[in-house]
Design a protein around this motif. Sequence first.
Motif, PDB file in Angstrom:
ATOM      1  N   LYS A 114       0.860  -1.191   0.000  1.00 12.36           N
ATOM      2  CA  LYS A 114       0.000   0.000   0.000  1.00 12.36           C
ATOM      3  C   LYS A 114       0.888   1.231   0.000  1.00 12.36           C
ATOM      4  O   LYS A 114       2.102   1.135   0.151  1.00 12.36           O
ATOM      5  N   GLU A 115       0.280   2.407  -0.155  1.00 17.60           N
ATOM      6  CA  GLU A 115       1.022   3.659  -0.013  1.00 17.60           C
ATOM      7  C   GLU A 115       1.421   3.807   1.458  1.00 17.60           C
ATOM      8  O   GLU A 115       0.567   3.763   2.344  1.00 17.60           O
ATOM      9  N   LEU A 116       2.695   3.944   1.712  1.00 20.46           N
ATOM     10  CA  LEU A 116       3.193   4.117   3.076  1.00 20.46           C
ATOM     11  C   LEU A 116       3.412   5.602   3.357  1.00 20.46           C
ATOM     12  O   LEU A 116       3.899   6.325   2.485  1.00 20.46           O
ATOM     13  N   TRP A 153       6.207  -5.632  11.578  1.00 16.29           N
ATOM     14  CA  TRP A 153       5.142  -4.637  11.606  1.00 16.29           C
ATOM     15  C   TRP A 153       4.811  -4.084  10.224  1.00 16.29           C
ATOM     16  O   TRP A 153       3.645  -3.969   9.850  1.00 16.29           O
ATOM     17  N   ILE A 154       5.843  -3.759   9.447  1.00 12.99           N
ATOM     18  CA  ILE A 154       5.622  -3.161   8.125  1.00 12.99           C
ATOM     19  C   ILE A 154       4.856  -4.114   7.212  1.00 12.99           C
ATOM     20  O   ILE A 154       4.033  -3.696   6.402  1.00 12.99           O
ATOM     21  N   GLY A 155       5.114  -5.413   7.347  1.00 10.14           N
ATOM     22  CA  GLY A 155       4.374  -6.391   6.559  1.00 10.14           C
ATOM     23  C   GLY A 155       2.919  -6.470   6.979  1.00 10.14           C
ATOM     24  O   GLY A 155       2.011  -6.605   6.154  1.00 10.14           O
ATOM     25  N   MET A 156       2.685  -6.367   8.288  1.00 12.02           N
ATOM     26  CA  MET A 156       1.315  -6.439   8.804  1.00 12.02           C
ATOM     27  C   MET A 156       0.469  -5.257   8.347  1.00 12.02           C
ATOM     28  O   MET A 156      -0.704  -5.420   8.014  1.00 12.02           O
ATOM     29  N   ILE A 157       1.052  -4.054   8.348  1.00 13.79           N
ATOM     30  CA  ILE A 157       0.252  -2.869   8.019  1.00 13.79           C
ATOM     31  C   ILE A 157       0.385  -2.440   6.566  1.00 13.79           C
ATOM     32  O   ILE A 157      -0.457  -1.704   6.049  1.00 13.79           O
ATOM     33  N   GLY A 158       1.436  -2.909   5.882  1.00 16.17           N
ATOM     34  CA  GLY A 158       1.731  -2.365   4.564  1.00 16.17           C
ATOM     35  C   GLY A 158       1.500  -3.277   3.379  1.00 16.17           C
ATOM     36  O   GLY A 158       1.300  -2.797   2.265  1.00 16.17           O
ATOM     37  N   ILE A 159       1.525  -4.586   3.597  1.00 14.54           N
ATOM     38  CA  ILE A 159       1.413  -5.499   2.462  1.00 14.54           C
ATOM     39  C   ILE A 159      -0.046  -5.905   2.285  1.00 14.54           C
ATOM     40  O   ILE A 159      -0.641  -6.531   3.151  1.00 14.54           O
ATOM     41  N   GLU A 160      -0.599  -5.507   1.142  1.00 11.84           N
ATOM     42  CA  GLU A 160      -2.005  -5.775   0.855  1.00 11.84           C
ATOM     43  C   GLU A 160      -2.232  -7.229   0.449  1.00 11.84           C
ATOM     44  O   GLU A 160      -3.217  -7.840   0.835  1.00 11.84           O
ATOM     45  N   ARG A 161      -1.310  -7.770  -0.341  1.00  7.02           N
ATOM     46  CA  ARG A 161      -1.435  -9.168  -0.759  1.00  7.02           C
ATOM     47  C   ARG A 161      -0.126  -9.621  -1.389  1.00  7.02           C
ATOM     48  O   ARG A 161       0.725  -8.790  -1.729  1.00  7.02           O
TER      49      ARG A 161
END
Length: 194
Positions: free
Chosen positions: A129-131, A157-165
């Motif tokens: 996603k857009e970070l 953390w970045i994977g949990m909040i940032g990776i859509e799929r």
Amino acid sequence: MNLSRPLLLASNSPRRRELLTGLGLNYSVRVKDVHEEFPADLKRAEVAEYLASHKADAYKEELQEEVLITADTIVCLGDKVLNKPQSHHEAAEMLRSLSGTTHEVITGVCLLSKERKTVFHDITKVYFKELTQAEIDFYINRYKPFDKAGAYGIQEWIGMIGIERIEGSYFNVVGLPVQKLYTFLIDLGYLTVD
């Protein structure tokens, strides 16, 4: 599960160790410093395989009965390979470049015994996603991703909040395509399940 030979992992990565342990395999660890340089004309998947094979070559003369596993994970944005960042600034630049885009994570693996060398790779597409700059700075300050290609760990953390799929193996992005590794160990006769 039964191994026909002792398994040796040549990696400092706690993530790769965790994945091999989770696969239920007994193994020992042996680590050497090997320069991770590659010829500039290699294509992306070739880079990961070259580095895994290059690492394995450093152990070739000392192998007896063992089967050695080496691996190298690279992050590719288009044709650009994103290595491990050397500073906060470089990590932030990498994460900004990955923000809102799709990139590929390629892990090359080499299985080396005295008799044969087998090299393969796996590719996973990752959609970020857009970070925000605040999210990027928080992640770098808290998790210090300087030992990770592309400046991130999908399991953090970045994977949990940032990776859509993702498309492909999650474990490949963590650092080892365990399903493919398992299949190769069986096909090459190093592992049986009973």
